[in-house]
Design an enzyme around this catalytic site. Structure first.
Site, short mmCIF file in Angstrom:
data_model
loop_
_atom_site.label_atom_id
_atom_site.label_comp_id
_atom_site.label_asym_id
_atom_site.label_seq_id
_atom_site.Cartn_x
_atom_site.Cartn_y
_atom_site.Cartn_z
N GLY A 78 0.79 -1.23 0.00
CA GLY A 78 0.00 0.00 0.00
C GLY A 78 0.82 1.28 0.00
O GLY A 78 0.38 2.29 0.56
N SER A 79 1.99 1.28 -0.64
CA SER A 79 2.78 2.51 -0.66
C SER A 79 2.10 3.61 -1.46
O SER A 79 2.14 4.79 -1.08
CB SER A 79 4.19 2.25 -1.19
OG SER A 79 4.16 1.85 -2.55
N ASN A 80 1.46 3.25 -2.56
CA ASN A 80 0.71 4.26 -3.32
C ASN A 80 -0.50 4.74 -2.52
O ASN A 80 -0.86 5.92 -2.56
CB ASN A 80 0.28 3.70 -4.67
CG ASN A 80 1.36 3.82 -5.73
OD1 ASN A 80 1.89 4.90 -5.97
ND2 ASN A 80 1.71 2.71 -6.36
N GLU A 104 6.39 6.75 -9.32
CA GLU A 104 5.00 6.29 -9.31
C GLU A 104 4.11 7.16 -8.43
O GLU A 104 3.00 7.53 -8.82
CB GLU A 104 4.91 4.84 -8.81
CG GLU A 104 5.11 3.78 -9.85
CD GLU A 104 4.77 2.40 -9.30
OE1 GLU A 104 3.84 2.30 -8.47
OE2 GLU A 104 5.44 1.44 -9.70
N HIS A 120 0.52 1.13 -13.29
CA HIS A 120 1.25 -0.05 -13.74
C HIS A 120 2.71 0.31 -13.94
O HIS A 120 3.02 1.35 -14.55
CB HIS A 120 0.66 -0.56 -15.07
CG HIS A 120 1.36 -1.77 -15.61
ND1 HIS A 120 1.18 -3.02 -15.08
CD2 HIS A 120 2.25 -1.91 -16.62
CE1 HIS A 120 1.93 -3.89 -15.75
NE2 HIS A 120 2.58 -3.24 -16.69
N ARG A 126 -5.23 -8.80 -8.83
CA ARG A 126 -6.21 -9.70 -9.46
C ARG A 126 -6.78 -9.06 -10.71
O ARG A 126 -7.00 -7.84 -10.75
CB ARG A 126 -7.35 -10.03 -8.50
CG ARG A 126 -6.94 -10.90 -7.33
CD ARG A 126 -8.14 -11.24 -6.46
NE ARG A 126 -9.16 -11.97 -7.20
CZ ARG A 126 -9.14 -13.29 -7.38
NH1 ARG A 126 -8.15 -14.02 -6.88
NH2 ARG A 126 -10.10 -13.90 -8.03
N LEU A 185 -6.09 -6.92 -19.97
CA LEU A 185 -5.06 -6.74 -18.95
C LEU A 185 -4.14 -5.59 -19.33
O LEU A 185 -3.51 -5.61 -20.39
CB LEU A 185 -4.25 -8.03 -18.80
CG LEU A 185 -3.03 -7.96 -17.89
CD1 LEU A 185 -3.44 -7.70 -16.45
CD2 LEU A 185 -2.20 -9.23 -18.00
N ASP A 186 -4.08 -4.58 -18.46
CA ASP A 186 -3.20 -3.42 -18.65
C ASP A 186 -3.38 -2.80 -20.03
O ASP A 186 -2.43 -2.28 -20.62
CB ASP A 186 -1.73 -3.82 -18.43
CG ASP A 186 -1.47 -4.35 -17.04
OD1 ASP A 186 -2.12 -3.86 -16.09
OD2 ASP A 186 -0.63 -5.26 -16.89
#
Length: 232
Positions: A16-18, A178, A113, A95, A148-149
């Site tokens: 959870g750094s962001n 980021e 990402h 996920r 995906l992405d």
């Protein structure tokens, strides 16, 4: 009348750094938003404890308690919807989100990402960048799509790949970019300046030809040079 606070829900699977960057920016008055809830697929995720310490509702939903991904997502997003977010931020959420959950919330989910999308989708992006021998790496914020992405990219932060880099050193350099990248993007979204129109990202009503770029001083997002845009 004053506009209601911009409400953010965060999905996170890990440290959870962001998320902490969002918590700190809101607490410091630098992001005009309200953190409505944090949701995780891992009950032991440190991100949940960060939310609790900040006084933010923290919810864990275990995938193994459901028969399949669709049932899990249906329950998870019913919990997310209950806090009435304007935006759902996938910040280290590990996920895949079902197509049904994504299409039900068009333009209301973003993901950060660790690569310069469309390069290096999926996992182990720093290893992928090193194996490919690229000169630049970085991070991208994009709207979530069923692929995906693969959703439209809003903004990017770029870092040089240096001689002698390994996955750890490159990952650390990207992570330092980021956090400001995500916060600068959230600033624009909180001020209702960014919208998704089909597959186009609109800034102040105008489509972006290329993703916004984080400035070298980590202060703002700017459109790239139209004459010499970055390579993608």
């Amino acid at each position: 009348m004053d506009r209601a606070p911009f409400r953010i829900a965060v999905l996170a699977s890990g440290t959870g750094s962001n998320l902490q960057a969002i918590i700190d920016a809101i607490a410091g008055g630098h992001l005009p938003a309200q953190l409505a809830g944090v949701f995780s697929d891992r009950p032991a995720a440190p991100a949940l404890e960060r939310a609790r310490v900040a006084g933010v509702p923290a919810v864990a939903v275990r995938p193994r308690d459901f028969a399949n991904r669709l049932e899990f997502d249906e329950h998870l997003f019913s919990r997310v919807d209950s806090v009435h977010p304007d935006l759902i931020v996938c910040a280290g959420y590990m996920r895949l989100v079902s197509e049904l959950a994504v299409t039900a919330r068009p333009g209301r989910m973003i993901n950060i990402h660790p690569s310069l999308l469309p390069a290096f989708k999926g996992l182990h992006t720093h290893r992928q960048a090193l194996d490919a021998g690229v000169a630049e790496h970085g991070a991208s914020v994009h709207f979530v799509s069923p692929e995906l992405d693969g959703g439209p990219v809003i903004a990017q932060a770029r870092v040089l790949v240096l001689p002698g880099d390994d996955e750890a050193t490159l990952a650390a350099r990207v992570l330092r970019r980021e956090h400001p990248l995500l916060l600068a993007t959230l600033q624009l979204l909180a001020h209702r300046r960014l919208l998704l129109d089909g597959n186009r990202v609109l800034l102040d009503g105008q489509p972006l030809a290329h993703p916004l770029q984080l400035t070298d001083d980590n202060a703002t997002l700017q459109p790239p040079d139209p004459i010499n845009p970055p390579a993608y």
